[in-house]
Design an enzyme around this catalytic site. Structure first.
Site, PDB file in Angstrom:
ATOM      1  N   GLU A  50      42.556  42.898 -43.654  1.00  0.00           N
ATOM      2  CA  GLU A  50      40.969  42.892 -43.395  1.00  0.00           C
ATOM      3  C   GLU A  50      40.779  42.269 -41.801  1.00  0.00           C
ATOM      4  OE1 GLU A  50      38.344  40.377 -45.588  1.00  0.00           O
ATOM      5  OE2 GLU A  50      39.250  41.237 -47.600  1.00  0.00           O
ATOM      6  N   ASP A  61      30.162  32.218 -44.037  1.00  0.00           N
ATOM      7  CA  ASP A  61      31.472  31.659 -44.078  1.00  0.00           C
ATOM      8  C   ASP A  61      31.261  30.179 -43.742  1.00  0.00           C
ATOM      9  OD1 ASP A  61      33.508  33.911 -43.627  1.00  0.00           O
ATOM     10  OD2 ASP A  61      32.377  34.526 -41.995  1.00  0.00           O
TER      11      ASP A  61
END
Ligand SMILES: Cc1ncc(COP(=O)(O)O)c(C=O)c1O
Lengths: 267, 409
Positions: A50, A61
């Site tokens: 990815e 995140d």
């Protein structure tokens, strides 16, 4: 049309193992270094990488990936660099998808991005802050350019939303193992296997990958016991920061061993 | 007697997915969708529950001190081309700003949803103080995220929140201001959504926040419209407000939307000036994009990365804006103009000296805008200004600013 990632899952299935998927942001610590790190990931045993698009406001995140994205942005990484990294990986025979928050794609132009990503050899896009309800233009572009569309589901997703999300997903369904942001964790939570079970009920045949928190081979083995793919992000970022490509290659190798010996119980 | 109808149905509603024209929606992780749906249901039920309305109206009256008065500002008006300026005194609410209207509504919803914990972001600290206050009142646990830069320039409000029993978490990522405080609050929410309600402090964010927060602030405009009619026998020629995320502005604008003769003018923070690139004027100088869950005008670079905002006012120092304002801009029903730091600080001092009212620096942008507008409209014009908050929190900033320019303490 069949998923671009179908051959990967078929090959892993033939070996009776889960796929290993590794994440790193493009441009971290520099664009060229990120190429080397991603090669090291594939070299160490990742089936798919990815390639992350560094973004100014990554709300899903934790601190590790935030810091890497910040560093990449300070270094001046652009969206076109992300595409060039994908192109390098595909050119070297690796499989790559892009993971991106939606505004950079929206701003680039959804169809233009899909076109350019497909031309670069990318196989699909993971969209952490785009739900299918808002994805009309992306779904159309993905169809037009034959890209996989990888949506996320969470432990809080209702059965109805699981079914709806699975019905427009192609490639694999990305199951967040816990409620929370990215970051390596010590234990893999029990909610993950339950979520995968619910996803399978609603979407038999659609591969399900599990991410958020996996950091070593033992945890990878645990997840591989119930998921079609094990997804590792923050641990790779930490390895990249601490030891560069050799550390990334070593982590990938450890994780690759893990997905080949699924452990039904916590190790 | 002014009738308070904070949750009365409105005429201009977003569609079922939370879109005002092209703007709004839900650009958030799937993990939050269940909570947003739960909130939408709780809010929809509460709106039509007379007990909820009565409780909220009771708190607004007896606890927050509503209705807030209107005050004519004749000496200030002399600097406004002879136009008459009338201030809507949200600065007189308990906790010192309009923010309490929304917070009381959402705190009651938190109780209704059975959640024991509340999180909030804050820029100027006014929303944080209001949230800490409501949590103290209702016995809810309260955590407030605040950019580190803002904890310094609004230190008084950090102390107030801690006195009220809230935990204040300084945010050290990104620009260390309001945008990053919202990012941190969203990360907390994704992690703790089972037990926690996120009391968002403006009309931004994913649906249903923009419509819900607006409805809780409509009381400002509903009161002001009646007060203007009662005192002046007519509607104002223009209504002005400052725009951070846009909550005080939409609150006072909304009840005038169907009065086409009333101009609605929002004033954004232009910082050092829109052409310097150091500003927070999303509607004047941005382009549509997603931030914090909604599609709306946004300061962003050519790669769709959010650009850092700059303003002397912590409450306006935000690169985005609520989606309904984007729609009002595109339809032309409202206008949006920039006001620089210097213009706002001049108005801050002028209002203090002419009327004995020290405004929040945020609200000073609306005052500066009214002075401009008054000069354009001339004598006889009647202007209504939303004075969204009081300036106690800004005394430090003012001391530094005027020192710098004039060498006076
Ligand atoms: C007094 C005051 N006015 C205005 C604002 C800006 O917010 P909004 O645009 O949502 O009213 C703030 C935000 O902190 C504030 O404290």
């Amino acid at each position: 049309m069949t998923a671009r990632l179908a051959p990967m899952f078929e090959a892993c299935g033939a070996q009776q193992r889960a796929a290993l998927i590794g994440y790193l942001p493009a441009g971290y610590p520099t664009v060229d270094d990120s190429r080397s790190l991603l090669y090291a990931m594939l070299d160490g045993g990742c089936d798919l990488v990815e390639v992350g698009v560094p973004y100014s406001d990554p709300v899903l995140d934790g601190p590790t990936i935030q810091a890497a994205a910040d560093a990449a942005l300070r270094g001046g990484v652009r969206l076109r660099d992300v595409l060039s990294v994908v192109e390098s990986i595909a050119g070297a025979g690796g499989r790559a998808v892009v993971m991106t928050y939606w505004n950079p794609v929206h701003h680039y132009g959804v169809d233009a991005f899909a076109r350019d990503l497909a031309a670069a050899g990318g196989l699909g896009v993971i969209t952490p802050d785009l739900i299918p309800d808002e994805a009309q233009d992306w779904l159309a572009a993905a169809r037009a350019h034959d890209l996989d569309r990888i949506f996320l589901v969470a432990p809080s997703s209702t059965d109805q939303r699981l079914a709806m999300t699975a019905s427009v997903t192609r490639g694999f369904l990305y199951a967040s193992s816990v409620m929370g942001v990215t970051g390596a964790r010590d234990v893999v939570s029990g909610t993950a296997s339950e979520l995968v079970g619910r996803a399978r009920e609603h979407a038999p045949g659609l591969p399900v990958g599990v991410g958020l928190g996996v950091r070593n081979g033992a945890q990878a083995a645990e997840v591989a016991a119930f998921a079609d793919a094990v997804i590792v992000g923050s641990a790779f970022v930490t390895a990249a920061a601490d030891g560069g490509p050799p550390a990334v290659r070593a982590l990938a190798a450890d994780l690759a061993t893990g997905v080949r010996r699924p452990a039904p119980q916590p190790a | 007697m002014v009738c308070i109808q904070p949750v009365a149905p409105t005429t201009a509603q977003p569609d079922a997915r939370g879109y005002f024209g092209h703007y709004g929606g839900r650009f958030v992780p799937e993990a939050l969708i269940a909570a947003l749906d739960e909130l939408t249901t709780a809010y929809t039920d509460a709106r039509s529950d007379p007990k909820f309305t009565a409780r909220l109206n009771g708190l607004l009256a007896d606890y927050a001190g509503r209705p807030s008065p209107i005050t004519e500002a004749p000496s200030l008006s002399e600097h406004a081309g002879g136009a008459r300026i009338v201030l809507k005194r949200e600065d007189l609410n308990h906790t010192g700003s309009h923010k309490i209207n929304n917070v009381l509504g959402q705190a009651l919803l938190t109780e209704r949803m059975g959640k024991p914990r509340v999180i909030a972001e804050t820029g100027a600290g006014q929303h944080g103080v209001a949230t800490a206050t409501a949590c103290a009142l209702l016995g809810l646990q309260c955590v407030v995220y605040m950019g580190e830069v803002d904890t310094q320039r609004q230190a008084l409000n950090v102390a107030r929140m801690r006195l009220l029993g809230a935990e204040v978490v300084p945010v050290t990522t990104g620009s260390r201001t309001l945008k990053d405080a919202i990012n941190e609050a969203l990360r907390d929410w994704v992690t703790n959504v089972d037990t926690t309600h996120y009391v968002l402090g403006t009309v931004a964010g994913p649906h249903p926040f923009p419509v819900m927060v607006r409805d809780f602030h409509r009381v400002i405009g509903l009161e002001a419209r009646e007060q203007m009619l009662a005192r002046y026998g007519r509607l104002p020629d223009a209504v002005t407000a400052c725009i951070g995320g846009g909550s005080n502005a939409i609150g006072i604008f909304h009840p005038f939307l169907d009065d086409p003769a009333v101009r609605l003018v929002g004033f954004e923070a232009a910082g050092d000036g829109v052409d310097t690139g150091r500003h927070a004027a999303a509607l004047s100088a941005g382009a549509p994009g997603m931030l914090h869950g909604a599609l709306s005008y946004l300061l962003q670079d050519s790669d769709g990365q959010t650009v850092e905002a700059h303003s002397i006012s912590a409450g306006l120092d935000y690169p985005g804006v609520g989606p309904e304002h984007s729609w009002l801009k595109d339809t032309g029903r409202a206008e949006y103009r920039p006001i620089t730091d210097a213009q706002a600080m001049d108005a801050f001092q002028l209002l203090s000296r002419t009327e004995g009212i020290i405004p929040a620096i945020e609200s000073a942008h609306a005052v500066a805008g009214a002075l401009q507008l008054g000069a354009e409209l001339g004598a006889g014009a009647l202007l209504l200004v939303n004075l969204s908050g009081r300036g106690d929190k800004d005394v430090d900033t003012a001391v530094k600013w005027f020192d710098l320019l004039e060498g006076q303490p």
